[in-house]
Design a protein around this motif. Structure first.
Motif, PDB file in Angstrom:
ATOM      1  N   THR A 132     -46.468 -31.316 -66.317  1.00 30.16           N
ATOM      2  CA  THR A 132     -47.642 -32.188 -66.414  1.00 30.16           C
ATOM      3  C   THR A 132     -48.285 -32.358 -65.044  1.00 30.16           C
ATOM      4  O   THR A 132     -47.606 -32.305 -64.012  1.00 30.16           O
ATOM      5  CB  THR A 132     -47.281 -33.577 -66.973  1.00 30.16           C
ATOM      6  N   THR A 133     -49.599 -32.578 -65.064  1.00 28.36           N
ATOM      7  CA  THR A 133     -50.332 -32.809 -63.823  1.00 28.36           C
ATOM      8  C   THR A 133     -50.333 -34.303 -63.515  1.00 28.36           C
ATOM      9  O   THR A 133     -49.890 -35.122 -64.321  1.00 28.36           O
ATOM     10  CB  THR A 133     -51.781 -32.308 -63.965  1.00 28.36           C
ATOM     11  N   GLU A 134     -50.852 -34.648 -62.337  1.00 31.65           N
ATOM     12  CA  GLU A 134     -50.833 -36.047 -61.899  1.00 31.65           C
ATOM     13  C   GLU A 134     -51.617 -36.967 -62.836  1.00 31.65           C
ATOM     14  O   GLU A 134     -51.327 -38.158 -62.913  1.00 31.65           O
ATOM     15  CB  GLU A 134     -51.394 -36.160 -60.480  1.00 31.65           C
ATOM     16  N   ASP A 135     -52.622 -36.419 -63.528  1.00 33.68           N
ATOM     17  CA  ASP A 135     -53.405 -37.253 -64.438  1.00 33.68           C
ATOM     18  C   ASP A 135     -52.859 -37.223 -65.864  1.00 33.68           C
ATOM     19  O   ASP A 135     -53.508 -37.677 -66.807  1.00 33.68           O
ATOM     20  CB  ASP A 135     -54.877 -36.839 -64.429  1.00 33.68           C
ATOM     21  N   LEU A 469     -43.287 -41.456 -62.756  1.00 30.29           N
ATOM     22  CA  LEU A 469     -43.107 -41.163 -64.176  1.00 30.29           C
ATOM     23  C   LEU A 469     -44.218 -41.792 -65.017  1.00 30.29           C
ATOM     24  O   LEU A 469     -44.728 -41.173 -65.961  1.00 30.29           O
ATOM     25  CB  LEU A 469     -41.734 -41.652 -64.642  1.00 30.29           C
ATOM     26  N   ARG A 470     -44.618 -43.007 -64.685  1.00 29.55           N
ATOM     27  CA  ARG A 470     -45.691 -43.662 -65.436  1.00 29.55           C
ATOM     28  C   ARG A 470     -47.005 -42.899 -65.294  1.00 29.55           C
ATOM     29  O   ARG A 470     -47.763 -42.766 -66.259  1.00 29.55           O
ATOM     30  CB  ARG A 470     -45.843 -45.112 -64.969  1.00 29.55           C
ATOM     31  N   ASN A 471     -47.276 -42.393 -64.068  1.00 32.20           N
ATOM     32  CA  ASN A 471     -48.515 -41.647 -63.847  1.00 32.20           C
ATOM     33  C   ASN A 471     -48.505 -40.299 -64.574  1.00 32.20           C
ATOM     34  O   ASN A 471     -49.447 -39.954 -65.282  1.00 32.20           O
ATOM     35  CB  ASN A 471     -48.736 -41.406 -62.349  1.00 32.20           C
ATOM     36  N   PRO A 479     -39.741 -47.613 -68.477  1.00 31.32           N
ATOM     37  CA  PRO A 479     -38.943 -48.714 -67.906  1.00 31.32           C
ATOM     38  C   PRO A 479     -38.469 -48.411 -66.492  1.00 31.32           C
ATOM     39  O   PRO A 479     -38.406 -47.255 -66.065  1.00 31.32           O
ATOM     40  CB  PRO A 479     -37.751 -48.807 -68.863  1.00 31.32           C
ATOM     41  N   LYS A 480     -38.134 -49.472 -65.797  1.00 25.60           N
ATOM     42  CA  LYS A 480     -37.465 -49.302 -64.504  1.00 25.60           C
ATOM     43  C   LYS A 480     -36.004 -48.956 -64.773  1.00 25.60           C
ATOM     44  O   LYS A 480     -35.422 -49.441 -65.746  1.00 25.60           O
ATOM     45  CB  LYS A 480     -37.545 -50.591 -63.690  1.00 25.60           C
ATOM     46  N   PRO A 481     -35.404 -48.134 -63.932  1.00 26.35           N
ATOM     47  CA  PRO A 481     -33.980 -47.807 -64.147  1.00 26.35           C
ATOM     48  C   PRO A 481     -33.099 -49.014 -63.861  1.00 26.35           C
ATOM     49  O   PRO A 481     -33.441 -49.862 -63.035  1.00 26.35           O
ATOM     50  CB  PRO A 481     -33.723 -46.685 -63.139  1.00 26.35           C
TER      51      PRO A 481
END
Length: 586
Positions: A132-135, A469-471, A479-481
């Motif tokens: 996946t790309t940054e967007d 990961l969200r981006n 979630p946060k680890p």
């Protein structure tokens, strides 16, 4: 639950004080009285380091009847760069060595099979990679496959220069330069600017991945003509279900507990000594006419007596040496007098200490080779979660960073090496997050960015990885680890990095120089110091099996006698390579 703050293990799992319960050897306090601080111990063979090379050497000595040896280990555990730790549900994670690289002819795989540590028939898990790309746009799989296959071809062509007679294009000296040259030709046929840009970014991602495989900051550092010196064993990468540290049990089981002395860093190795009226004294090589110039390596490599003769009166390979001319001083005041030393100290530590560690200093050719070779940083980032959040069929997410977007802000290499630049960009060296389990992700980072990451709190690393990961997934609810575990191999005092590679200007001969034994006098039949470790194996450098084989070779130097064919190579005499060729591993 999903947003629970990440916690940092204390101490860091790669800290030298970590004791691995399943593989721990006795502490110095549990050893015999001869090993107490301030004492002087006489031993035929002193092995420095209880990593794979040291354990291999010790086992090979024992198999051939030599039990008069001692291992001194700076850490509080055995294994060196092999260390597995348990997380939730007793899931083992590898902080160091990750895979057995190859099957046929690999002694580590053979040991694993002999002791039931790995299944002979390996059924690979389905591996679905998503790029996946940054967007958040997913790269079509057909494009990903096309670029990967092209990249593999480019890399294989780099490999071929080591054995072939033809030369690379002018002014191309590194693997990175050659691959980028091939990429430029390949992309010149792509008309659509957006497609061309995407393919370029995929190639960049694969080059970042290669830095972690090779152990460098940038593939432009790696010598093109020497890449093929590394020999890849067939059979793929094998994981040990019980953790890589499980291989340490059979290797340490036969070694007497009192023979391994923990938390005993070496301070000085006096390797060239002669008898005087007051006893054995270290020779200042610069005052000795016979060794004022070591360019011919006569004293250090080829003894006048020849390798075939035996120093033992009975001609056996029992290590029963009458003299112990090598003196090793440890940081806690212990002193060991040895006939021979097997030095398995990692290249990263040798780079930092070789000038002060050896008395007299190592010959110039050895010092030059230590400086010439590269010992890069490769670190891991483990993210442990309360629950799965990635699609069950996805096993890895490749991160296709838009490199030009941030490279424009740094015009020079010096600027890109600065903390100011790295603080804003270190995480862009992470090329993917791969699933270890449904609730455990692994990211890799190398070079300067890895060095910088080691200075950060684990919480800061966890926050940044969550943001990434969200981006890339375009999912604000990632979630946060619950836990973030980062390795720190560069800052480890007894490692100083990850593993060896051959940079531009260095050669395979530098590794051979490191492996060359040192003789205290021209008349010596057997060497005073033998070197072992992955950095001393000229075709399997950077691997555990390279370290194992180098330890065995080091022991053979000391066991050689009039009948070297009688040396026992393996404890049970079996050769799994012969029969395993008929077994399918796919």
């Amino acid at each position: 639950m999903g947003d629970k703050e990440p916690t940092t293990p204390a101490p860091s799992p790669t800290d030298e004080a970590l004791d691995i319960a399943t593989a721990a050897a006795p502490s110095a306090a549990d050893a015999s009285g001869a090993s107490t601080a301030g004492s002087s111990t006489n031993v035929s063979v002193l092995i420095i380091g209880a990593g794979m090379a040291g354990l291999s050497a010790a086992n090979h000595l024992m198999q051939n009847g030599c039990n008069d040896f001692c291992i001194v280990e700076a850490r509080g555990r055995i294994g060196g760069r092999i260390v597995s730790i348990p997380l939730a549900n007793n899931q083992k994670v590898e902080l160091g060595a990750n895979w057995i690289h190859g099957v046929l002819g690999n002694p580590i795989f053979e040991i694993a099979v002999q002791h039931g540590l790995v299944s002979v028939v390996n059924v690979p898990k389905p591996h679905k990679v998503v790029a996946t790309t940054e967007d958040g746009h997913q790269v079509p799989f057909s494009i990903l496959q096309e670029i990967y296959e092209a990249y593999v071809c480019f890399l294989r062509r780099c490999d071929e220069y080591f054995l072939c007679q033809y030369s690379p294009p002018p002014d191309i000296n590194s693997v990175g330069e050659h691959i980028n040259y091939e990429i430029e030709i390949y992309l010149s046929n792509v008309q659509d600017p957006k497609e061309k840009r995407l393919k370029q970014l995929l190639f960049n991602c694969l080059l970042k991945r290669e830095t972690c495989i090779t152990g460098c900051h940038n593939m432009n550092e790696v010598d093109l003509l020497e890449l093929g010196s590394y020999t890849e064993l067939q059979g793929g990468n094998i994981v040990l279900p019980a953790g890589y540290s499980s291989i340490l049990r059979p290797l340490s089981a036969q070694i007497p507990k009192e023979a391994i002395i923990m938390k005993c860093p070496v301070k000085k190795i006096h390797w060239k000594r002669k008898k005087t009226l007051t006893g054995l004294e270290t020779v200042d090589e610069h005052s000795e006419n016979e060794d004022s110039d070591d360019s011919d390596q006569t004293v250090t490599e080829v003894p006048i007596g020849g390798r075939g003769a035996s120093v033992e009166s009975n001609g056996s390979a029992s290590c029963d040496f009458p003299d112990r001319p090598v003196r090793v001083d440890c940081e806690d005041g212990r002193v060991f007098n040895a006939a021979h030393v097997i030095c398995t100290i990692p290249l990263g530590v040798l780079k930092q200490t070789h000038k002060t560690l050896f008395d007299p200093e190592l010959p110039h050719y050895k010092q030059e080779s230590i400086e010439n070779l590269m010992f890069g940083t490769v670190d891991k980032i483990f993210l442990e979660y309360e629950r799965p959040f990635l699609s069950a069929d996805i096993s890895e997410i490749m991160l296709v960073w838009d490199d030009d977007k941030y490279e424009l802000h740094a015009t020079s290499d010096e600027e890109r090496a600065s903390d100011a630049y790295l603080s804003k960009n270190w995480f862009k060296k992470i090329y993917s997050f791969a699933k270890v389990t449904d609730t455990l992700l692994l990211g890799w980072v190398s070079g300067r960015e890895a060095n910088y990451m080691e200075t950060l709190p684990h919480e800061a690393v966890a926050e940044k990885c969550t943001e990434i990961l969200r981006n890339f997934l375009q999912d604000p609810y990632v979630p946060k680890p619950k836990r973030c575990v980062c390795t720190s191999w560069k800052s480890q005092a007894y490692t100083g990095g990850a593993y060896t590679s051959i940079p531009v200007g260095a050669t395979q001969e530098d590794i051979e120089n490191l492996a060359a034994p040192l003789y205290a006098t021209p008349q010596a039949i057997k060497p005073a110091i033998v070197f072992a470790g992955e950095h001393t194996h000229s075709s399997f450098y950077s691997t555990v099996h390279g370290a194992y084989l180098s330890g065995r070779t080091a022991a053979q130097y000391l066991l050689a006698n009039d009948e070297p064919d009688e040396i026992i190579m393996e404890s049970d005499g079996s050769d799994l390579s012969a029969w395993i060729q008929g077994i399918s591993l796919d």
